[in-house]
Design an enzyme around this catalytic site. Structure first.
Site, PDB file in Angstrom:
ATOM      1  N   SER A 182      64.949  50.630  63.749  1.00  0.00           N
ATOM      2  CA  SER A 182      65.740  50.494  64.964  1.00  0.00           C
ATOM      3  C   SER A 182      65.131  51.157  66.195  1.00  0.00           C
ATOM      4  O   SER A 182      65.497  50.826  67.311  1.00  0.00           O
ATOM      5  CB  SER A 182      67.148  51.037  64.735  1.00  0.00           C
ATOM      6  OG  SER A 182      67.071  52.390  64.350  1.00  0.00           O
ATOM      7  N   HIS A 210      69.466  45.498  61.156  1.00  0.00           N
ATOM      8  CA  HIS A 210      68.950  44.926  62.412  1.00  0.00           C
ATOM      9  C   HIS A 210      68.236  43.596  62.193  1.00  0.00           C
ATOM     10  O   HIS A 210      67.638  43.057  63.121  1.00  0.00           O
ATOM     11  CB  HIS A 210      67.997  45.907  63.098  1.00  0.00           C
ATOM     12  CG  HIS A 210      68.691  47.015  63.822  1.00  0.00           C
ATOM     13  ND1 HIS A 210      69.228  46.866  65.077  1.00  0.00           N
ATOM     14  CD2 HIS A 210      68.956  48.288  63.455  1.00  0.00           C
ATOM     15  CE1 HIS A 210      69.779  48.000  65.466  1.00  0.00           C
ATOM     16  NE2 HIS A 210      69.636  48.886  64.492  1.00  0.00           N
ATOM     17  N   LYS A 241      76.489  44.721  63.985  1.00  0.00           N
ATOM     18  CA  LYS A 241      75.401  44.462  64.935  1.00  0.00           C
ATOM     19  C   LYS A 241      75.446  42.993  65.367  1.00  0.00           C
ATOM     20  O   LYS A 241      76.308  42.618  66.150  1.00  0.00           O
ATOM     21  CB  LYS A 241      74.085  44.915  64.322  1.00  0.00           C
ATOM     22  CG  LYS A 241      74.090  46.450  64.265  1.00  0.00           C
ATOM     23  CD  LYS A 241      72.875  47.105  63.736  1.00  0.00           C
ATOM     24  CE  LYS A 241      73.049  48.611  63.878  1.00  0.00           C
ATOM     25  NZ  LYS A 241      72.752  49.368  62.676  1.00  0.00           N
TER      26      LYS A 241
HETATM   27  C1  LIG Z   1      73.376  50.578  62.114  1.00  0.00           C
HETATM   28  C2  LIG Z   1      72.825  50.791  60.782  1.00  0.00           C
HETATM   29  C3  LIG Z   1      73.647  51.165  59.714  1.00  0.00           C
HETATM   30  C4  LIG Z   1      75.099  51.506  59.905  1.00  0.00           C
HETATM   31  O1  LIG Z   1      75.877  50.388  60.047  1.00  0.00           O
HETATM   32  P1  LIG Z   1      77.430  50.560  60.453  1.00  0.00           P
HETATM   33  O2  LIG Z   1      78.038  49.298  60.026  1.00  0.00           O
HETATM   34  O3  LIG Z   1      77.474  50.797  61.926  1.00  0.00           O
HETATM   35  O4  LIG Z   1      77.947  51.733  59.681  1.00  0.00           O
HETATM   36  C5  LIG Z   1      73.078  51.265  58.469  1.00  0.00           C
HETATM   37  N1  LIG Z   1      71.758  51.044  58.269  1.00  0.00           N
HETATM   38  C6  LIG Z   1      70.933  50.708  59.272  1.00  0.00           C
HETATM   39  C7  LIG Z   1      69.499  50.446  59.004  1.00  0.00           C
HETATM   40  C8  LIG Z   1      71.436  50.572  60.567  1.00  0.00           C
HETATM   41  O5  LIG Z   1      70.616  50.247  61.570  1.00  0.00           O
END
Ligand SMILES: *Cc1c(COP(=O)(O)O)cnc(C)c1O
Length: 393
Positions: A182, A210, A241
């Site tokens: 990310s 992502h 996301k």
């Molecule tokens: C954003 C993210 C999460 C967390 O996801 P949420 O649904 O916001 O708890 C987990 N793993 C990765 C790689 C992320 O980028």
């Protein structure tokens, strides 16, 4: 100082965070998520959300949530092992599995919880987790909860990964990687990781938070992107996301998903996803299944913006996805850059140490299908203006 002496540490620790520049000041958003958001009564161009496809405020998605509330109310009542599944949870899971091209999927309350569910279900004391150095915090926490031994390999370094596997670490072996990282927007070398896992008899878990809605045909994710169907044991995902809602999922074979469902404590001891989240996520996946228009627009926007940033003479690092780091270098400069952009009505976060190494601070621009070309031109003008003012270009 507080009159409760035993709580003095709180004020001290908060002050320390402020002195180190690690104190989080969180902005208040007064509008739906979208290309533009309102902050303190001001409309700013939004480069800070993971709302890659504009689903967070898509009329079909919000309508689905409203209609589901009429039919089912809001809450799921209790944990599913006691209150039962609601049929919409099952519908969502069936659709998810179909979309991702796997046998089965399980929904949980967040992507974070998906890692806390999957990892400790698969490995425990006496086993070994082999983990990329830049993996997400929820992978690190899920790994710690499992009590397996954790071996970390340098970011995307498959040679180092093989060195660890060659030493035949104890117990069951689980290789874990983010699909898309990310902070840099680079993609894990999943084909090589899967080959090594097959060669050395290790399990694989990829966290595609992502990648879903971004990579692969119609946003089916990293496994589809590399054509690795059936060769990755567990895919973890988030609904927060590209899908624009909230929740998480665990996908794979029927057997492995059933196993995690039986064992995962966040599934057994924490209530199910709410009704509107479940219905909205299902509708977001329906939209993606019907057309790849939003995914193509996202990539078109990302290429356009990245090229524009490079044409200004700025560096976009090693990004291969719509996550666009604009490298600044010094952390204070990145913060100043972000504050200057905000004055120019562009909301883009500065990211510095410890999220990225010292000297690699950056502005991270999150590009979305919700942006128009005019929006991106507006932003490029402002990046040029601030970059020149700060003698960076
Ligand atoms: C954003 C993210 C999460 C967390 O996801 P949420 O649904 O916001 O708890 C987990 N793993 C990765 C790689 C992320 O980028």
């Amino acid at each position: 100082m507080s009159s409760n002496k035993h709580l003095d540490f709180i004020e001290n620790d908060l002050n320390e965070l402020k002195e180190k520049g690690l104190y989080k000041n969180i902005k208040t958003i007064e509008s739906p998520q979208g290309a533009w958001v309102n902050i303190k009564g001001k409309k700013v161009l939004n480069f800070c959300s993971n709302n890659y496809l504009g689903m967070a405020n898509h009329p079909r998605v919000t309508d689905a949530a409203k209609n589901a509330i009429k039919d089912y109310g809001v809450g799921p009542g209790a944990v599913r092992t006691i209150a039962g599944d609601m049929d919409i949870h099952q519908k969502l899971e069936k659709k998810l599995a179909e979309f991702k091209g796997v046998e089965a999927a399980l929904s949980v309350q967040s992507g974070f919880k998906a890692n806390l569910s999957a990892i400790p279900s698969l490995v425990g004391k006496g086993d070994t987790i082999i983990s990329d150095a830049l993996n997400h915090a929820s992978i690190i926490d899920g790994s710690r909860l499992s009590r397996a031994e954790i071996k970390v390999y340098s970011h995307n370094d498959v040679n180092e990964l093989e060195e660890i596997l060659k030493q035949n670490p104890p117990g069951k072996k689980l290789i874990i990687t983010d699909g898309v990282f990310s902070m840099d927007g680079d993609i894990a070398p999943l084909p090589e990781i899967v080959e090594l896992a097959e060669k050395y008899g290790a399990m694989t878990l990829v966290d595609d938070a992502h990648g879903e809605g971004v990579l692969g045909d119609s946003g089916k994710g990293i496994v589809d992107h590399f054509g690795l169907h059936g060769r990755v044991d567990v895919e973890v995902g988030t609904f927060s996301k590209a899908l624009g809602v909230m929740g998480g999922c665990i996908a794979g074979s029927k057997q492995i998903v059933e196993y995690i469902k039986q064992k995962a404590r966040p599934f057994t001891f924490s209530s199910a996803l709410t009704v509107p989240d479940t219905a909205a996520t299902l509708e977001a996946i329906n939209i993606l299944s019907e057309s790849d228009e939003l995914v193509l627009k996202l990539w078109d926007n990302a290429e356009y913006f990245k090229q524009g940033v490079r044409d200004l003479g700025l560096d976009t690092g090693g990004s291969e996805t719509p996550i666009t780091p604009v490298m600044i270098g010094d952390a204070k400069d990145a913060t100043t850059f972000s504050e200057r952009l905000f004055k120019e009505d562009v909301f883009a976060q500065a990211i510095g140490f410890p999220l990225v190494p010292q000297g690699q601070a950056r502005i991270r621009a999150m590009i979305s299908a919700a942006h128009s070309k005019e929006d991106l031109d507006f932003a490029l003008d402002k990046f040029a203006k601030v970059g020149k003012e700060m003698n960076l270009i």
